[in-house]
Design a protein around this motif. Structure first.
Motif, short mmCIF file in Angstrom:
data_model
loop_
_atom_site.label_atom_id
_atom_site.label_comp_id
_atom_site.label_asym_id
_atom_site.label_seq_id
_atom_site.Cartn_x
_atom_site.Cartn_y
_atom_site.Cartn_z
N ASP A 197 27.55 49.85 -57.22
CA ASP A 197 26.83 51.04 -57.65
C ASP A 197 27.68 52.30 -57.51
OD1 ASP A 197 24.52 49.54 -58.16
OD2 ASP A 197 23.84 49.73 -56.08
N LEU A 198 28.64 52.24 -56.62
CA LEU A 198 29.48 53.39 -56.31
C LEU A 198 30.72 53.47 -57.19
CD1 LEU A 198 29.98 55.76 -54.34
CD2 LEU A 198 31.06 54.11 -52.79
N VAL A 199 31.37 52.34 -57.40
CA VAL A 199 32.64 52.29 -58.12
C VAL A 199 32.41 51.81 -59.54
CG1 VAL A 199 34.95 51.29 -58.16
CG2 VAL A 199 33.87 51.84 -55.96
N VAL A 200 32.85 52.59 -60.51
CA VAL A 200 32.76 52.20 -61.91
C VAL A 200 34.07 51.53 -62.30
CG1 VAL A 200 32.37 52.97 -64.26
CG2 VAL A 200 31.24 54.16 -62.37
N PRO A 201 34.06 50.22 -62.59
CA PRO A 201 35.30 49.52 -62.91
C PRO A 201 36.04 50.15 -64.08
CG PRO A 201 33.54 47.95 -62.50
CD PRO A 201 32.90 49.31 -62.55
N ASP A 202 37.36 50.27 -63.91
CA ASP A 202 38.26 50.84 -64.92
C ASP A 202 38.03 52.32 -65.16
OD1 ASP A 202 39.70 48.42 -65.51
OD2 ASP A 202 37.95 47.74 -66.63
N VAL A 203 37.12 52.94 -64.38
CA VAL A 203 36.89 54.38 -64.51
C VAL A 203 37.25 55.09 -63.20
CG1 VAL A 203 35.19 56.20 -64.94
CG2 VAL A 203 35.09 54.06 -66.22
N THR A 204 36.66 54.63 -62.09
CA THR A 204 36.96 55.24 -60.79
C THR A 204 37.70 54.27 -59.86
OG1 THR A 204 34.87 54.56 -59.78
CG2 THR A 204 34.89 56.66 -60.98
N GLY A 205 37.90 53.05 -60.30
CA GLY A 205 38.60 52.07 -59.48
C GLY A 205 38.46 50.69 -60.07
N LEU A 206 38.80 49.70 -59.26
CA LEU A 206 38.73 48.30 -59.69
C LEU A 206 38.04 47.47 -58.62
CD1 LEU A 206 42.38 47.88 -61.07
CD2 LEU A 206 40.29 48.23 -62.41
N LEU A 207 37.28 46.47 -59.04
CA LEU A 207 36.56 45.59 -58.14
C LEU A 207 37.04 44.16 -58.30
CD1 LEU A 207 32.92 46.97 -58.63
CD2 LEU A 207 34.56 47.55 -56.83
N CYS A 208 36.88 43.37 -57.24
CA CYS A 208 37.25 41.97 -57.29
C CYS A 208 36.32 41.19 -56.37
CB CYS A 208 38.71 41.77 -56.90
SG CYS A 208 39.07 42.23 -55.19
N PRO A 209 36.32 39.86 -56.45
CA PRO A 209 35.44 39.07 -55.58
C PRO A 209 35.88 39.14 -54.12
CG PRO A 209 36.27 37.77 -57.45
CD PRO A 209 37.08 39.02 -57.39
N PRO A 210 34.95 38.94 -53.19
CA PRO A 210 35.32 38.90 -51.77
C PRO A 210 36.07 37.63 -51.42
CG PRO A 210 33.00 38.37 -52.02
CD PRO A 210 33.49 38.77 -53.39
N ARG A 211 36.78 37.66 -50.30
CA ARG A 211 37.50 36.51 -49.76
C ARG A 211 38.49 35.91 -50.76
NH1 ARG A 211 35.01 35.63 -44.89
NH2 ARG A 211 32.73 35.84 -44.76
N ASN A 212 39.11 36.75 -51.55
CA ASN A 212 40.08 36.29 -52.55
C ASN A 212 41.34 37.15 -52.44
OD1 ASN A 212 41.55 35.72 -54.93
ND2 ASN A 212 39.68 35.14 -56.01
N PRO A 213 42.27 36.77 -51.55
CA PRO A 213 43.45 37.61 -51.32
C PRO A 213 44.28 37.84 -52.58
CG PRO A 213 43.24 35.93 -49.62
CD PRO A 213 42.22 35.59 -50.67
N GLU A 214 44.44 36.82 -53.41
CA GLU A 214 45.28 36.99 -54.60
C GLU A 214 44.66 38.01 -55.56
OE1 GLU A 214 47.46 34.40 -58.15
OE2 GLU A 214 46.13 33.41 -56.70
N ALA A 215 43.33 37.91 -55.77
CA ALA A 215 42.67 38.84 -56.69
C ALA A 215 42.76 40.27 -56.16
CB ALA A 215 41.22 38.44 -56.89
N LEU A 216 42.54 40.46 -54.86
CA LEU A 216 42.63 41.80 -54.30
C LEU A 216 44.06 42.32 -54.36
CD1 LEU A 216 41.26 44.16 -52.86
CD2 LEU A 216 41.63 42.97 -50.68
N GLY A 217 45.01 41.47 -54.06
CA GLY A 217 46.41 41.88 -54.12
C GLY A 217 46.83 42.30 -55.52
N GLU A 218 46.44 41.53 -56.51
CA GLU A 218 46.79 41.87 -57.89
C GLU A 218 46.11 43.17 -58.31
OE1 GLU A 218 49.03 40.39 -59.84
OE2 GLU A 218 49.50 39.08 -58.15
N THR A 219 44.88 43.37 -57.85
CA THR A 219 44.15 44.61 -58.16
C THR A 219 44.89 45.83 -57.60
OG1 THR A 219 42.01 43.48 -58.24
CG2 THR A 219 41.99 45.84 -57.80
#
Length: 373
Positions: free
Chosen positions: A293-315
């Motif tokens: 609700d707080l972060v708008v993807p590709d507008v104010t930031g990027l979101l990824c699934p929890p417990r996924n180091p590769e996805a967070l790292g790439e983000t």
């Protein structure tokens, strides 16, 4: 009939340690209309990080125990204090205060009581399935928490969703000539299970593979501080990870950061992301609790699934690699924080709920539409 004296509103906290809930309680207490409400803070444990600011703002402080941890003496002190000085309105915050504060208030016949749920695991930790009826109404800071309470059978008109506020005059973007020259990834979060620092530290290995100059700064305290620091010390990229204690003023850290990050597995509406956005930082975070609700993807930031180091790292790495995109997201983040999460709006909505509770009125069902959609 109007009250002749301001209503005593007692906020029961576990302590005044540096933390999101404590900071929001302090901001609310300092800004309440003193002609209508007289705030007090009661603490179950003697940790005083925020005490100087509360005292400077004229908020009376009561320490129910001389020890830094909650124990039998804390609960005995709470029982005696409630009996000797019953408040006009009682507002427990965080899990232990919500459990014992509501039970004791019920046993002593105190009314009204407002329960609160502010973190992703709050409903389970506070045993809301069993204790939800021990308060007149609930205040939550994120829509998923309101939905969960309603699903447990709490009437929607007794649940008010009030997002956290941020002081956008205090948290300001740095001047253009003070833009960071280093690639600092900043995580300002309590060292606890919900924040999942292990995933963040592992994700930073993927970041460094793409951005060798990146640095990870961990700012915080908490029960898992030692284990988190041990994980960082054992990381293959440990030379690029720094750890700092919590601070009452995190702005210098935000000013030096390129990206604000949270790797949480459970959340309410995190203050740290609001503060980062107000300071013009893009966000890389997990899509849990109130964060979407707080972060708008590709507008104010990027979101990824929890417990996924590769996805967070790439983000994170993707944000560091594109300065123009990062700066545009930071500007949009600031605009969103100013438009939707002002401190004034947060305080006024609390005052409305407090006034309704003191008058014995139910909140209009229309005020909770966001929680039901």
């Amino acid at each position: 009939m109007a009250r002749e004296t301001p209503a005593r509103v007692v906020f029961l906290l576990q302590d005044l340690e540096f933390g999101g809930t404590q900071r929001q309680a302090l901001e609310l207490g300092l800004r309440l209309d003193r002609s209508r409400f007289a705030p007090e803070f009661w603490m179950l444990a003697d940790v005083r990080d925020f005490a100087p600011r509360a005292e400077a703002g004229g908020i009376p402080l009561t320490w129910l125990s001389p020890y830094p941890k909650v124990g039998a003496q804390s609960l005995a002190g709470l029982w005696r204090k409630l009996k000797a000085s019953p408040p006009d309105l009682f507002v427990p915050l965080t899990a232990v205060p919500n459990i014992w504060g509501r039970v004791f208030a019920k046993l002593q016949g105190a009314r009204p009581v407002i329960g609160t749920c502010r973190g992703g695991g709050a409903i389970k930790r506070q045993h809301e399935r069993f204790l939800k009826g021990l308060c007149d109404r609930h205040i939550v800071n994120a829509a998923p928490l309101a939905k969960e309470l309603i699903a447990l059978g709490r009437p929607a008109e007794r649940v008010e969703c009030i997002p956290n506020g941020v002081d956008t005059d205090h948290f300001l973007p740095p001047p253009d000539d003070m833009r960071p020259v280093r690639e600092v990834v900043l995580c300002l979060a309590r060292f606890c299970e919900d924040k999942d620092h292990e995933t963040l530290i592992r994700s930073f290995e993927y970041v460094v593979a793409r951005r060798p100059r990146a640095e990870l700064w961990l700012v915080g305290d908490g029960p898992l501080r030692t284990s988190v620091r041990t994980l960082a010390a054992r990381s293959p990229v440990r030379g690029l990870i720094r750890s700092y204690p919590s601070t009452p003023d995190p702005r210098p850290f935000f000013q030096q950061a390129s990206v604000a990050v949270l790797s949480s597995v459970r959340e309410g509406l995190p203050n740290v992301l609001l503060e980062a956005m107000a300071m013009g930082l893009p966000v890389a975070a997990t899509a849990v609790g109130g964060i979407p609700d707080l972060v708008v993807p590709d507008v104010t930031g990027l979101l990824c699934p929890p417990r996924n180091p590769e996805a967070l790292g790439e983000t994170i790495a993707g944000l560091l690699a594109d300065e123009d995109k990062r700066l545009a997201m930071g500007r949009a983040a600031r605009e969103r924080a100013v438009a939707l999460y002002s401190m004034d709006a947060m305080v006024r909505r609390h005052e409305t709920v407090f006034a309704q509770a003191l008058a014995g009125k139910r909140a209009p069902a229309a005020a909770n539409r966001d929680a039901e959609t």
